[in-house]
Design an enzyme around this catalytic site. Structure first.
Site, PDB file in Angstrom:
ATOM      1  CB  CYS A   1      37.321 -45.740  15.957  1.00  0.00           C
ATOM      2  SG  CYS A   1      37.364 -46.193  14.082  1.00  0.00           S
TER       3      CYS A   1
ATOM      4  CE  LYS B   1      31.017 -45.856  10.455  1.00  0.00           C
ATOM      5  NZ  LYS B   1      30.811 -46.144  11.813  1.00  0.00           N
ATOM      6  CG  ASN B   2      27.924 -43.619  11.868  1.00  0.00           C
ATOM      7  OD1 ASN B   2      28.691 -44.048  11.422  1.00  0.00           O
ATOM      8  ND2 ASN B   2      28.430 -41.845  12.081  1.00  0.00           N
TER       9      ASN B   2
ATOM     10  NE  ARG C   1      33.357 -44.776  20.508  1.00  0.00           N
ATOM     11  CZ  ARG C   1      33.519 -44.660  19.032  1.00  0.00           C
ATOM     12  NH1 ARG C   1      34.051 -45.432  18.785  1.00  0.00           N
ATOM     13  NH2 ARG C   1      31.941 -44.047  18.688  1.00  0.00           N
TER      14      ARG C   1
ATOM     15  NE  ARG D   1      34.915 -49.744  11.681  1.00  0.00           N
ATOM     16  CZ  ARG D   1      35.636 -48.597  12.173  1.00  0.00           C
ATOM     17  NH1 ARG D   1      36.522 -48.319  12.829  1.00  0.00           N
ATOM     18  NH2 ARG D   1      33.779 -48.708  12.771  1.00  0.00           N
TER      19      ARG D   1
ATOM     20  CG  ASP E   1      32.105 -38.980  12.970  1.00  0.00           C
ATOM     21  OD1 ASP E   1      32.612 -40.011  14.431  1.00  0.00           O
ATOM     22  OD2 ASP E   1      31.149 -40.249  12.665  1.00  0.00           O
TER      23      ASP E   1
HETATM   24  C1  UD1 Z   1      28.381 -42.537  17.169  1.00  0.00           C
HETATM   25  C2  UD1 Z   1      28.911 -42.766  15.244  1.00  0.00           C
HETATM   26  C3  UD1 Z   1      29.861 -42.599  15.737  1.00  0.00           C
HETATM   27  C4  UD1 Z   1      29.741 -40.702  15.451  1.00  0.00           C
HETATM   28  C5  UD1 Z   1      29.180 -40.175  17.099  1.00  0.00           C
HETATM   29  C6  UD1 Z   1      28.974 -38.567  17.138  1.00  0.00           C
HETATM   30  C7  UD1 Z   1      27.571 -44.763  14.976  1.00  0.00           C
HETATM   31  C8  UD1 Z   1      27.679 -46.066  14.136  1.00  0.00           C
HETATM   32  N1  UD1 Z   1      28.836 -44.230  15.494  1.00  0.00           N
HETATM   33  O1  UD1 Z   1      28.943 -43.738  17.743  1.00  0.00           O
HETATM   34  O2  UD1 Z   1      30.674 -42.186  14.123  1.00  0.00           O
HETATM   35  O3  UD1 Z   1      31.512 -39.972  16.142  1.00  0.00           O
HETATM   36  O4  UD1 Z   1      28.346 -40.462  17.547  1.00  0.00           O
HETATM   37  O5  UD1 Z   1      28.957 -38.162  17.150  1.00  0.00           O
HETATM   38  O6  UD1 Z   1      26.632 -43.969  15.122  1.00  0.00           O
HETATM   39  N2  UD1 Z   1      28.961 -41.547  26.201  1.00  0.00           N
HETATM   40  C9  UD1 Z   1      29.483 -42.303  27.451  1.00  0.00           C
HETATM   41  N3  UD1 Z   1      28.094 -43.113  28.483  1.00  0.00           N
HETATM   42  C10 UD1 Z   1      27.186 -44.083  26.843  1.00  0.00           C
HETATM   43  C11 UD1 Z   1      27.535 -43.034  25.341  1.00  0.00           C
HETATM   44  C12 UD1 Z   1      28.403 -42.510  25.203  1.00  0.00           C
HETATM   45  O7  UD1 Z   1      29.544 -41.484  28.461  1.00  0.00           O
HETATM   46  O8  UD1 Z   1      27.561 -44.967  27.479  1.00  0.00           O
HETATM   47  C13 UD1 Z   1      29.894 -39.976  25.156  1.00  0.00           C
HETATM   48  C14 UD1 Z   1      30.761 -40.745  24.928  1.00  0.00           C
HETATM   49  O9  UD1 Z   1      32.446 -41.148  25.249  1.00  0.00           O
HETATM   50  C15 UD1 Z   1      31.127 -39.437  23.921  1.00  0.00           C
HETATM   51  C16 UD1 Z   1      30.068 -39.170  23.556  1.00  0.00           C
HETATM   52  O10 UD1 Z   1      29.316 -39.721  24.846  1.00  0.00           O
HETATM   53  O11 UD1 Z   1      32.158 -38.655  24.835  1.00  0.00           O
HETATM   54  C17 UD1 Z   1      29.031 -39.371  22.622  1.00  0.00           C
HETATM   55  O12 UD1 Z   1      28.903 -40.691  22.031  1.00  0.00           O
HETATM   56  P1  UD1 Z   1      27.892 -41.269  21.511  1.00  0.00           P
HETATM   57  O13 UD1 Z   1      26.566 -39.478  20.587  1.00  0.00           O
HETATM   58  O14 UD1 Z   1      27.529 -42.270  22.318  1.00  0.00           O
HETATM   59  O15 UD1 Z   1      28.677 -41.732  20.222  1.00  0.00           O
HETATM   60  P2  UD1 Z   1      28.733 -43.035  19.411  1.00  0.00           P
HETATM   61  O16 UD1 Z   1      26.562 -43.118  19.998  1.00  0.00           O
HETATM   62  O17 UD1 Z   1      29.357 -44.181  19.980  1.00  0.00           O
END
Ligand code: UD1
Length: 419
Positions: free
Chosen positions: A116, A22-23, A121, A396, A304
């Site tokens: 989720c 998925k990711n 986020r 999902r 995850d």
């Molecule tokens: C992706 C994965 C999700 C996984 C996560 C962490 C997909 C579709 N989703 O989510 O399944 O749980 O990586 O491995 O690939 N953050 C900020 N600012 C931002 C973006 C992120 O502060 O603009 C923080 C988030 O709150 C969190 C951390 O960074 O604490 C990691 O988030 P991130 O790696 O961005 O996760 P996703 O890309 O949303």
């Protein structure tokens, strides 16, 4: 209301073919917009998030044909940069379209993404990376309006690694004129997959697999066919199911290379994992042992799978401690496990689990995708029947968790209950 009913305490034996990731597939679908032509993705999982992303691409003017596990995306007809609020709100990955839309059309309008409920986020890192590449971005309430008169390569330093922000920046940089250097980038395997996909389309990217990526943007892109790798989180979930229920299962096409921390944790809990050319064989006799671990960015233990490991720890022999360092509010399923008799204390970002075996079947509710899968894992080790609501969250990301687990001997099925 739809439910999953699980009658626990059946040992698992046989093999499960692990679905595509998925990711990995969601960013590939977003990245296809960078090219005016056709992208063919193979091994695409039949999950709700793919359906949702396909719906957004079609709304934007693309033509998508999805047969079995092959998805063909024709992007010639892309005619709007506006993602409807309802669609954006349905999935976190809608934010991933900002970079490619800016690159292809010079504008993108969206809303704060859904996904989720596992804690705050934010998308500040996505927006600041796009701004660095020359985009002007206005945020009014939930609405995000971005425009750029041609993106320009730049140097971007991430203060900490974000998977999604790295992916967005890579996609925008591929469309930007000149060189972009990304430092402090996330090294999650799905980013490597995205980079390999873009390179196959004609992009120039160096440093793949490291936290410093160098991208020479503005190269002409061409049609591509690309196979999505197996889903390491689904494979980890099913490995957790074997630890919980006991047995001997081959996880065919599980991406062992990217599962080091997960397999290490499962071995520490008494599972026996064996890497074979066709996948990973997982065996478990008796009750799992306790574990202490913290979730971390790759190559650490993935957030995850935190809820799945908590479910296994709930029936382990001894006291486990599991600390969540990535998302602050990811313990919803741990609270539900208590309803099945688990002894769990949640202290800020750490759960302390005093294992008890077996758990006791009961009614529980999935509040998020991975938490829902963890409750299924717990149900496999519970005496009596566990009834799980909120199964739409599981759909999902899991093609058919009942089909997969029943194929190796679990006793579970989809059903309905009156609301
Ligand atoms: C992706 C994965 C999700 C996984 C996560 C962490 C997909 C579709 N989703 O989510 O399944 O749980 O990586 O491995 O690939 N953050 C900020 N600012 C931002 C973006 C992120 O502060 O603009 C923080 C988030 O709150 C969190 C951390 O960074 O604490 C990691 O988030 P991130 O790696 O961005 O996760 P996703 O890309 O949303």
């Amino acid at each position: 209301m739809s439910v999953i009913r699980i009658r626990g305490l059946h040992c698992l034996e046989g093999e499960i073919r692990i679905q595509g990731s998925k990711n990995a597939v969601l960013p590939l679908m977003a990245a296809s917009l960078l090219h005016r032509g056709t992208v063919v993705l193979k091994n695409v999982p039949g999950i709700q998030d793919v359906n949702c992303m396909k719906g957004i691409l079609e709304y934007l003017g693309c033509v998508c044909e999805w047969n079995a596990h092959t998805l063909r995306i024709s992007t010639e007809g892309l005619n709007t940069a506006v993602i409807p609020e309802a669609e954006a709100g349905r999935m976190r990955s809608s934010v991933m379209l900002l970079g490619p839309l800016l690159g292809r059309l010079g504008e993108a309008v969206s809303h704060h993404p859904g996904g989720c409920s596992i804690g705050r986020r934010p998308i500040d890192l996505h927006l600041s990376a796009l701004r660095k590449l020359g985009a002007e971005i206005r945020v009014e309430g939930d609405r995000i309006t971005a425009s750029a008169e041609g993106l320009r390569g730049s140097e971007i330093l991430f203060p900490f690694p974000s998977v999604g922000a790295t992916e967005n920046a890579v996609m925008a940089a591929v469309a930007a004129r000149g060189i972009t250097v990304l430092r402090g980038a996330s090294v999650e395997p799905e980013i490597e997959v995205l980079c390999r996909f873009l390179k196959k389309m004609g992009a120039r990217i160096d440093g793949i697999g490291s936290s410093t990526l160098m991208i020479e943007g503005g190269q002409p892109l061409h049609d591509v066919t690309f196979a999505v790798p197996g889903d390491r989180i689904v494979a980890g979930t099913y490995a957790g199911a074997v630890l919980a229920a006991g047995g001997d299962v081959l996880l065919r096409e599980a991406p062992a290379d990217h599962m080091g921390a997960v397999l290490h944790a499962m071995n520490r809990m008494g599972g026996r994992t064996e890497l074979l050319p066709e996948g990973i064989r997982v065996r478990m006799d008796g009750r799992p042992g306790a574990v202490c671990l913290a979730t971390e960015a790759y190559p650490g233990f993935p957030t995850d799978l935190q809820s799945v490991i908590v479910a296994v720890a709930a029936l382990a022999d001894g006291e486990s401690r599991i600390r969540e360092t990535v998302f602050e509010a990811r313990f919803a399923s741990a609270k539900e496990l208590q309803k099945l008799g688990a002894h769990i204390i949640i202290e800020d970002r750490t759960v302390r689990v005093d294992g008890t075996y077996p758990l006791t079947g009961g009614s529980v509710r999935a509040a998020d995708l991975r938490g829902g899968a963890a409750l299924v894992v717990a149900g496999l080790a519970a005496r009596g029947t566990t009834v799980l609501t909120g199964c739409e969250h599981i759909r999902r990301g899991y093609e058919d968790i009942c089909r997969d687990l029943c194929s190796v001997g679990a006793d579970m099925e989809y059903g309905t209950v009156a609301t």
